[in-house]
Write a protein that holds these residues in place. Structure first.
Motif, short mmCIF file in Angstrom:
data_model
loop_
_atom_site.label_atom_id
_atom_site.label_comp_id
_atom_site.label_asym_id
_atom_site.label_seq_id
_atom_site.Cartn_x
_atom_site.Cartn_y
_atom_site.Cartn_z
N VAL A 65 0.87 -1.19 0.20
CA VAL A 65 0.21 0.29 0.11
C VAL A 65 1.13 1.11 0.51
O VAL A 65 1.78 1.32 1.06
N TYR A 66 0.66 2.49 -1.08
CA TYR A 66 1.53 3.74 -1.10
C TYR A 66 0.59 4.90 -0.42
O TYR A 66 -0.41 4.20 -1.06
N PRO A 67 0.98 6.05 0.18
CA PRO A 67 0.15 6.67 0.68
C PRO A 67 0.03 7.92 -0.58
O PRO A 67 1.32 7.63 -1.48
N VAL A 68 -0.85 8.13 -0.73
CA VAL A 68 -1.46 9.20 -1.61
C VAL A 68 -0.75 10.45 -1.16
O VAL A 68 -0.95 10.90 -0.13
N PRO A 69 -0.30 11.35 -2.09
CA PRO A 69 0.59 12.12 -1.81
C PRO A 69 -0.73 13.23 -1.67
O PRO A 69 -1.49 12.76 -2.54
N THR A 70 -0.03 14.17 -1.55
CA THR A 70 -1.23 16.07 -1.14
C THR A 70 -0.85 16.92 -2.11
O THR A 70 -0.05 16.69 -2.34
N THR A 71 -1.47 16.94 -2.45
CA THR A 71 -1.67 18.43 -4.06
C THR A 71 -1.75 19.52 -3.05
O THR A 71 -1.78 20.23 -3.88
#
Length: 81
Positions: A65-71
């Motif tokens: 599982v990879y964290p979704v980067p913040t935009t």
């Protein structure tokens, strides 16, 4: 108790063998299926090792599982007063 998720990929020709699916369902919690891939959840990693011995036409990998980067923009340096 934390449950681990594994991705099982079938290496043979379709359709998926019903005997294999019965074995997988009896020892794991089947979460999702696609054409040649299953997502399962197990209590112990030993179950997956046992399935790997019993089912030679399947490959098994632990789910990553990879964290979704913040935009959202962030302030690198606050303004000086």
């Amino acid at each position: 108790m934390a449950r681990n998720r594994y991705i099982l990929n079938f290496k043979g020709t379709l359709p998926l063998p019903t005997d294999d699916l019965d074995v997988i369902r009896s020892r794991t919690n089947l979460l999702d299926t696609s054409r040649k891939t299953l997502l399962v959840e197990v209590d112990h990693d030993d179950v997956v090792q046992e399935l790997a011995r019993v089912l030679p036409n399947w490959t098994m990998q632990k789910e990553t599982v990879y964290p979704v980067p913040t935009t959202r923009p962030t302030v690198e340096k606050p303004p000086e007063p």
